[in-house]
Design a protein around this motif. Sequence first.
Motif, PDB file in Angstrom:
ATOM      1  N   ALA A 112     -18.410  23.649   5.673  1.00  0.00           N
ATOM      2  CA  ALA A 112     -19.318  23.987   4.570  1.00  0.00           C
ATOM      3  C   ALA A 112     -19.243  25.477   4.246  1.00  0.00           C
ATOM      4  CB  ALA A 112     -20.749  23.593   4.932  1.00  0.00           C
ATOM      5  N   CYS A 113     -19.229  26.318   5.264  1.00  0.00           N
ATOM      6  CA  CYS A 113     -19.166  27.765   5.057  1.00  0.00           C
ATOM      7  C   CYS A 113     -17.865  28.160   4.365  1.00  0.00           C
ATOM      8  CB  CYS A 113     -19.302  28.486   6.393  1.00  0.00           C
ATOM      9  SG  CYS A 113     -19.141  30.273   6.265  1.00  0.00           S
ATOM     10  N   SER A 115     -15.766  26.251   2.655  1.00  0.00           N
ATOM     11  CA  SER A 115     -15.691  25.671   1.309  1.00  0.00           C
ATOM     12  C   SER A 115     -16.555  26.469   0.347  1.00  0.00           C
ATOM     13  CB  SER A 115     -16.150  24.213   1.318  1.00  0.00           C
ATOM     14  OG  SER A 115     -15.258  23.429   2.057  1.00  0.00           O
ATOM     15  N   TRP A 116     -17.755  26.858   0.792  1.00  0.00           N
ATOM     16  CA  TRP A 116     -18.634  27.657  -0.056  1.00  0.00           C
ATOM     17  C   TRP A 116     -17.967  28.984  -0.410  1.00  0.00           C
ATOM     18  CZ3 TRP A 116     -20.921  32.406  -0.107  1.00  0.00           C
ATOM     19  CH2 TRP A 116     -21.917  32.594  -1.074  1.00  0.00           C
ATOM     20  N   ASN A 119     -15.202  28.411  -2.975  1.00  0.00           N
ATOM     21  CA  ASN A 119     -15.680  28.027  -4.302  1.00  0.00           C
ATOM     22  C   ASN A 119     -16.555  29.092  -4.948  1.00  0.00           C
ATOM     23  OD1 ASN A 119     -14.419  25.495  -4.478  1.00  0.00           O
ATOM     24  ND2 ASN A 119     -15.960  24.620  -3.140  1.00  0.00           N
ATOM     25  N   ASN A 120     -16.755  30.212  -4.275  1.00  0.00           N
ATOM     26  CA  ASN A 120     -17.620  31.257  -4.821  1.00  0.00           C
ATOM     27  C   ASN A 120     -16.920  32.607  -4.917  1.00  0.00           C
ATOM     28  OD1 ASN A 120     -20.553  30.335  -5.352  1.00  0.00           O
ATOM     29  ND2 ASN A 120     -19.831  29.180  -3.579  1.00  0.00           N
ATOM     30  N   TYR A 143      -9.918  23.338   2.294  1.00  0.00           N
ATOM     31  CA  TYR A 143     -11.216  23.929   1.993  1.00  0.00           C
ATOM     32  C   TYR A 143     -11.482  24.243   0.535  1.00  0.00           C
ATOM     33  CZ  TYR A 143     -11.671  24.398   6.987  1.00  0.00           C
ATOM     34  OH  TYR A 143     -11.754  24.123   8.313  1.00  0.00           O
ATOM     35  N   LEU A 150     -20.793  21.631  -8.244  1.00  0.00           N
ATOM     36  CA  LEU A 150     -21.284  22.440  -7.134  1.00  0.00           C
ATOM     37  C   LEU A 150     -21.951  23.730  -7.596  1.00  0.00           C
ATOM     38  CD1 LEU A 150     -18.312  22.090  -4.631  1.00  0.00           C
ATOM     39  CD2 LEU A 150     -20.495  20.901  -4.595  1.00  0.00           C
ATOM     40  N   GLU A 151     -21.770  24.094  -8.877  1.00  0.00           N
ATOM     41  CA  GLU A 151     -22.327  25.354  -9.362  1.00  0.00           C
ATOM     42  C   GLU A 151     -23.835  25.413  -9.208  1.00  0.00           C
ATOM     43  OE1 GLU A 151     -21.342  27.134 -13.140  1.00  0.00           O
ATOM     44  OE2 GLU A 151     -19.254  26.581 -12.799  1.00  0.00           O
ATOM     45  N   GLY A 153     -25.757  23.886  -7.048  1.00  0.00           N
ATOM     46  CA  GLY A 153     -26.068  24.069  -5.636  1.00  0.00           C
ATOM     47  C   GLY A 153     -25.737  25.472  -5.173  1.00  0.00           C
ATOM     48  N   SER A 154     -24.645  26.014  -5.670  1.00  0.00           N
ATOM     49  CA  SER A 154     -24.241  27.373  -5.322  1.00  0.00           C
ATOM     50  C   SER A 154     -25.270  28.373  -5.805  1.00  0.00           C
ATOM     51  CB  SER A 154     -22.877  27.659  -5.931  1.00  0.00           C
ATOM     52  OG  SER A 154     -22.564  29.010  -5.788  1.00  0.00           O
ATOM     53  N   LEU A 157     -28.273  28.176  -3.548  1.00  0.00           N
ATOM     54  CA  LEU A 157     -27.994  28.802  -2.255  1.00  0.00           C
ATOM     55  C   LEU A 157     -28.009  30.317  -2.405  1.00  0.00           C
ATOM     56  CD1 LEU A 157     -27.335  28.505   0.717  1.00  0.00           C
ATOM     57  CD2 LEU A 157     -24.934  28.323   0.094  1.00  0.00           C
TER      58      LEU A 157
END
Length: 165
Positions: A112-113, A115-116, A119-120, A143, A150-151, A153-154, A157
Amino acid sequence: MARRSARLGNPPQIAIDLEEAEDIALHLRLRSFLSAAHRAIARARQALDSLALRARQAQERLAARQAYEASGYVVVDELGRPFKTDRLRREVHRLMAQAGVRRVRLYDARHACLSWMANNGVPDTVVSAWAGHSDLSFTKRVYVHPDPRLEAGSDKLGELLAGAA
């Protein structure tokens, strides 16, 4: 106030009075200074954390004397031996419970870390280095999953992390 003027055949010019120019220059210098200061503080925190870990390991080495094994690993027990995965898992789950967060597998937290990060906007080479991968294409395959859904959720977060700082 900035005024735009254009002449025939010339690109538009922006007229700014001296006070505005000084305000803009001051703002840019201040922004640059604060950004550099923030990076320096983050590096200092990382260095202090690293020194604290090394100091603790040195104390453990002294206490264990001959029984201490200099394995070269970072995550070790009191005798310098690498943590076995089951002990590491139990310790992390204990810390998760202590912190009051949902219990997840370490692999899932790592995935998760990374991938985040991917994607960021974190460069693929940095994500790969964090993962300890020597093959960038493997990191991208595993990853990097661009997904426009996902935007939202990003963003949430990001808000959460900004509020915690």
